[in-house]
Design a protein around this motif. Structure first.
Motif, PDB file in Angstrom:
ATOM      1  N   ALA A  33       0.823  -1.207   0.000  1.00 21.91           N
ATOM      2  CA  ALA A  33       0.000   0.000   0.000  1.00 21.91           C
ATOM      3  C   ALA A  33       0.862   1.264   0.000  1.00 21.91           C
ATOM      4  O   ALA A  33       0.650   2.182  -0.822  1.00 21.91           O
ATOM      5  N   PHE A  34       1.843   1.338   0.886  1.00 19.80           N
ATOM      6  CA  PHE A  34       2.659   2.547   0.944  1.00 19.80           C
ATOM      7  C   PHE A  34       3.575   2.663  -0.270  1.00 19.80           C
ATOM      8  O   PHE A  34       3.782   3.764  -0.800  1.00 19.80           O
ATOM      9  N   ASP A  35       4.116   1.563  -0.737  1.00 13.80           N
ATOM     10  CA  ASP A  35       4.971   1.612  -1.923  1.00 13.80           C
ATOM     11  C   ASP A  35       4.184   2.022  -3.167  1.00 13.80           C
ATOM     12  O   ASP A  35       4.736   2.622  -4.098  1.00 13.80           O
ATOM     13  N   ALA A  36       2.879   1.708  -3.188  1.00 11.17           N
ATOM     14  CA  ALA A  36       2.033   2.087  -4.323  1.00 11.17           C
ATOM     15  C   ALA A  36       1.638   3.551  -4.278  1.00 11.17           C
ATOM     16  O   ALA A  36       1.122   4.085  -5.272  1.00 11.17           O
ATOM     17  N   GLY A  37       1.847   4.221  -3.136  1.00 10.76           N
ATOM     18  CA  GLY A  37       1.541   5.637  -3.037  1.00 10.76           C
ATOM     19  C   GLY A  37       0.368   5.986  -2.143  1.00 10.76           C
ATOM     20  O   GLY A  37      -0.043   7.154  -2.089  1.00 10.76           O
ATOM     21  N   TYR A  38      -0.169   5.003  -1.423  1.00 13.33           N
ATOM     22  CA  TYR A  38      -1.240   5.330  -0.474  1.00 13.33           C
ATOM     23  C   TYR A  38      -0.660   6.092   0.708  1.00 13.33           C
ATOM     24  O   TYR A  38       0.475   5.876   1.113  1.00 13.33           O
ATOM     25  N   ARG A  39      -1.463   7.005   1.248  1.00 11.87           N
ATOM     26  CA  ARG A  39      -1.023   7.860   2.335  1.00 11.87           C
ATOM     27  C   ARG A  39      -1.420   7.335   3.705  1.00 11.87           C
ATOM     28  O   ARG A  39      -0.842   7.735   4.722  1.00 11.87           O
ATOM     29  N   ARG A  40      -2.427   6.451   3.721  1.00 12.31           N
ATOM     30  CA  ARG A  40      -3.038   6.043   4.987  1.00 12.31           C
ATOM     31  C   ARG A  40      -3.439   4.572   4.909  1.00 12.31           C
ATOM     32  O   ARG A  40      -4.090   4.145   3.952  1.00 12.31           O
ATOM     33  N   PHE A  41      -3.031   3.798   5.921  1.00  7.94           N
ATOM     34  CA  PHE A  41      -3.297   2.367   6.007  1.00  7.94           C
ATOM     35  C   PHE A  41      -4.084   2.135   7.283  1.00  7.94           C
ATOM     36  O   PHE A  41      -3.578   2.350   8.385  1.00  7.94           O
ATOM     37  N   GLU A  42      -5.347   1.709   7.147  1.00 14.14           N
ATOM     38  CA  GLU A  42      -6.262   1.643   8.282  1.00 14.14           C
ATOM     39  C   GLU A  42      -6.496   0.216   8.770  1.00 14.14           C
ATOM     40  O   GLU A  42      -6.386  -0.751   8.006  1.00 14.14           O
ATOM     41  N   TRP A  43      -6.876   0.131  10.031  1.00 13.65           N
ATOM     42  CA  TRP A  43      -7.266  -1.127  10.674  1.00 13.65           C
ATOM     43  C   TRP A  43      -8.418  -0.787  11.617  1.00 13.65           C
ATOM     44  O   TRP A  43      -8.308   0.116  12.425  1.00 13.65           O
ATOM     45  N   LYS A  44      -9.521  -1.508  11.498  1.00  8.75           N
ATOM     46  CA  LYS A  44     -10.649  -1.312  12.404  1.00  8.75           C
ATOM     47  C   LYS A  44     -11.089  -2.661  12.940  1.00  8.75           C
ATOM     48  O   LYS A  44     -10.941  -3.680  12.269  1.00  8.75           O
ATOM     49  N   CYS A  45     -11.658  -2.648  14.149  1.00  4.20           N
ATOM     50  CA  CYS A  45     -12.124  -3.910  14.725  1.00  4.20           C
ATOM     51  C   CYS A  45     -13.177  -3.630  15.777  1.00  4.20           C
ATOM     52  O   CYS A  45     -13.334  -2.502  16.266  1.00  4.20           O
ATOM     53  N   ASP A  46     -13.917  -4.681  16.117  1.00  4.19           N
ATOM     54  CA  ASP A  46     -14.845  -4.616  17.245  1.00  4.19           C
ATOM     55  C   ASP A  46     -14.043  -4.210  18.478  1.00  4.19           C
ATOM     56  O   ASP A  46     -12.991  -4.796  18.775  1.00  4.19           O
ATOM     57  N   ALA A  47     -14.540  -3.218  19.191  1.00  4.37           N
ATOM     58  CA  ALA A  47     -13.806  -2.725  20.357  1.00  4.37           C
ATOM     59  C   ALA A  47     -13.638  -3.785  21.431  1.00  4.37           C
ATOM     60  O   ALA A  47     -12.732  -3.692  22.275  1.00  4.37           O
ATOM     61  N   LEU A  48     -14.481  -4.827  21.405  1.00  2.05           N
ATOM     62  CA  LEU A  48     -14.359  -5.908  22.387  1.00  2.05           C
ATOM     63  C   LEU A  48     -13.368  -6.977  21.954  1.00  2.05           C
ATOM     64  O   LEU A  48     -13.060  -7.884  22.734  1.00  2.05           O
ATOM     65  N   ASN A  49     -12.877  -6.877  20.740  1.00  2.00           N
ATOM     66  CA  ASN A  49     -11.913  -7.850  20.222  1.00  2.00           C
ATOM     67  C   ASN A  49     -10.508  -7.405  20.637  1.00  2.00           C
ATOM     68  O   ASN A  49      -9.772  -6.783  19.868  1.00  2.00           O
ATOM     69  N   MET A  50     -10.143  -7.747  21.855  1.00  2.00           N
ATOM     70  CA  MET A  50      -8.875  -7.259  22.388  1.00  2.00           C
ATOM     71  C   MET A  50      -7.682  -7.862  21.654  1.00  2.00           C
ATOM     72  O   MET A  50      -6.631  -7.223  21.538  1.00  2.00           O
ATOM     73  N   ALA A  51      -7.828  -9.076  21.134  1.00  2.00           N
ATOM     74  CA  ALA A  51      -6.721  -9.661  20.373  1.00  2.00           C
ATOM     75  C   ALA A  51      -6.428  -8.838  19.130  1.00  2.00           C
ATOM     76  O   ALA A  51      -5.266  -8.624  18.772  1.00  2.00           O
ATOM     77  N   SER A  52      -7.472  -8.360  18.460  1.00  2.00           N
ATOM     78  CA  SER A  52      -7.276  -7.539  17.265  1.00  2.00           C
ATOM     79  C   SER A  52      -6.694  -6.182  17.628  1.00  2.00           C
ATOM     80  O   SER A  52      -5.836  -5.649  16.911  1.00  2.00           O
ATOM     81  N   ARG A  53      -7.137  -5.611  18.727  1.00  2.00           N
ATOM     82  CA  ARG A  53      -6.587  -4.319  19.155  1.00  2.00           C
ATOM     83  C   ARG A  53      -5.105  -4.453  19.509  1.00  2.00           C
ATOM     84  O   ARG A  53      -4.299  -3.586  19.159  1.00  2.00           O
ATOM     85  N   ARG A  54      -4.758  -5.541  20.191  1.00  2.00           N
ATOM     86  CA  ARG A  54      -3.337  -5.754  20.507  1.00  2.00           C
ATOM     87  C   ARG A  54      -2.522  -5.950  19.231  1.00  2.00           C
ATOM     88  O   ARG A  54      -1.395  -5.443  19.118  1.00  2.00           O
ATOM     89  N   ALA A  55      -3.093  -6.676  18.264  1.00  6.58           N
ATOM     90  CA  ALA A  55      -2.378  -6.924  17.015  1.00  6.58           C
ATOM     91  C   ALA A  55      -2.135  -5.626  16.261  1.00  6.58           C
ATOM     92  O   ALA A  55      -1.033  -5.384  15.753  1.00  6.58           O
ATOM     93  N   ALA A  56      -3.161  -4.784  16.168  1.00 11.00           N
ATOM     94  CA  ALA A  56      -3.005  -3.517  15.454  1.00 11.00           C
ATOM     95  C   ALA A  56      -1.875  -2.691  16.051  1.00 11.00           C
ATOM     96  O   ALA A  56      -1.039  -2.124  15.326  1.00 11.00           O
ATOM     97  N   GLN A  57      -1.835  -2.623  17.372  1.00 12.47           N
ATOM     98  CA  GLN A  57      -0.787  -1.841  18.031  1.00 12.47           C
ATOM     99  C   GLN A  57       0.575  -2.505  17.831  1.00 12.47           C
ATOM    100  O   GLN A  57       1.579  -1.824  17.590  1.00 12.47           O
ATOM    101  N   ARG A  58       0.610  -3.826  17.932  1.00 11.41           N
ATOM    102  CA  ARG A  58       1.862  -4.556  17.704  1.00 11.41           C
ATOM    103  C   ARG A  58       2.412  -4.288  16.307  1.00 11.41           C
ATOM    104  O   ARG A  58       3.625  -4.128  16.124  1.00 11.41           O
ATOM    105  N   PHE A  59       1.525  -4.225  15.319  1.00  7.47           N
ATOM    106  CA  PHE A  59       1.960  -3.996  13.946  1.00  7.47           C
ATOM    107  C   PHE A  59       2.392  -2.552  13.695  1.00  7.47           C
ATOM    108  O   PHE A  59       2.858  -2.230  12.607  1.00  7.47           O
ATOM    109  N   GLY A  60       2.221  -1.693  14.690  1.00  6.68           N
ATOM    110  CA  GLY A  60       2.709  -0.323  14.563  1.00  6.68           C
ATOM    111  C   GLY A  60       1.671   0.693  14.170  1.00  6.68           C
ATOM    112  O   GLY A  60       2.011   1.838  13.845  1.00  6.68           O
ATOM    113  N   LEU A  61       0.392   0.312  14.205  1.00  5.44           N
ATOM    114  CA  LEU A  61      -0.667   1.258  13.876  1.00  5.44           C
ATOM    115  C   LEU A  61      -1.072   2.021  15.138  1.00  5.44           C
ATOM    116  O   LEU A  61      -1.170   1.445  16.225  1.00  5.44           O
TER     117      LEU A  61
END
Length: 236
Positions: A138-166
């Motif tokens: 995405a960034f190499d293609a020229g996108y400016r913003r890379f998003e991640w959204k999840c159910d707020a109760l899905n703590m595993a997904s929230r931890r993953a997003a932060q781990r990945f640097g978002l």
């Protein structure tokens, strides 16, 4: 009279191309455009180990290989989301899917979602690399913003997003309804100016020196990406 404020001018800005869905090769995985005949049987096998992987997705689990094949066939025909199959280079088998969605070249924004990693690929360098490759394309293609959204109760997904640097960007309350229940949505994103530092963080984590003889990480990815994130999830 108060002086008006405007955003930073972008005279060189050009909308990037939409994903062309050509295979994306990594060291541990290959991302392939999802295809029912090529991937459905393998994915259904991997997914059938644990129905819990469907808990926070608006579909699934699927009672049969045939029903999953039909679902994959329908998804593969769509233009947004665009689904990828995640194939392990170690085993040659598919162990997960992810997609690009909310693809908005005119804004330079793209989201990763519908992430569903089977137990055989969870907590592995392969699953981490899959997200890294999607972010990198995405960034190499020229996108400016890379998003991640999840159910707020899905703590595993929230931890993953932060781990990945978002970085955490907030909560949309009562954002949608799925499977007959409310969903508050937690938002995360990385932007193009952060990508060079994130790429270095991933390189440090993937380095062979960061893994012991049993293949276990020595330093967590989050320890590297935390130096890049501009906002942390207050729930973590």
């Amino acid at each position: 009279m108060a002086r008006k404020e405007f955003g930073v001018a972008l005279p060189q800005w050009r909308p990037p191309a939409r994903p062309d869905m050509q295979p994306i090769e990594g060291n541990f995985v290959c991302l392939e455009a999802l295809d029912a005949d090529a991937h459905a049987a393998d994915l259904h096998r991997a997914n059938s180990v644990d129905d819990a992987i469907w808990d926070y997705l608006p579909y699934g689990p699927f009672p049969s290989a045939a029903s999953y094949h039909r679902w994959v066939r329908d998804r593969a025909a769509e233009q947004d989301p665009l689904f990828w199959a995640i194939r392990s280079k170690e085993t040659g088998q598919c162990g997960g899917v992810a997609s690009y969605l909310r693809i908005a070249p005119e804004a330079g924004s793209i989201e990763v979602g519908h992430i569903n990693i089977a137990p055989e690929l969870q907590r592995s360098r392969a699953s981490t690399e899959a997200i890294f490759l999607l972010m990198g394309w995405a960034f190499d293609a020229g996108y400016r913003r890379f998003e991640w959204k999840c159910d707020a109760l899905n703590m595993a997904s929230r931890r993953a997003a932060q781990r990945f640097g978002l970085s955490y960007e907030g909560m949309f309350r009562q954002a949608t309804v799925y499977k007959g229940r409310n969903r508050d949505t937690a938002w995360f994103a990385a932007i193009d100016s952060e990508w060079p530092a994130l790429k270095e963080a991933y390189a440090a984590w993937f380095s062979p020196s960061n893994f012991d003889a049993q293949g276990q990480q020595i330093e967590r990815l989050g320890a590297f990406t935390s130096l890049v994130r501009v906002a942390s999830d207050p729930a973590l």
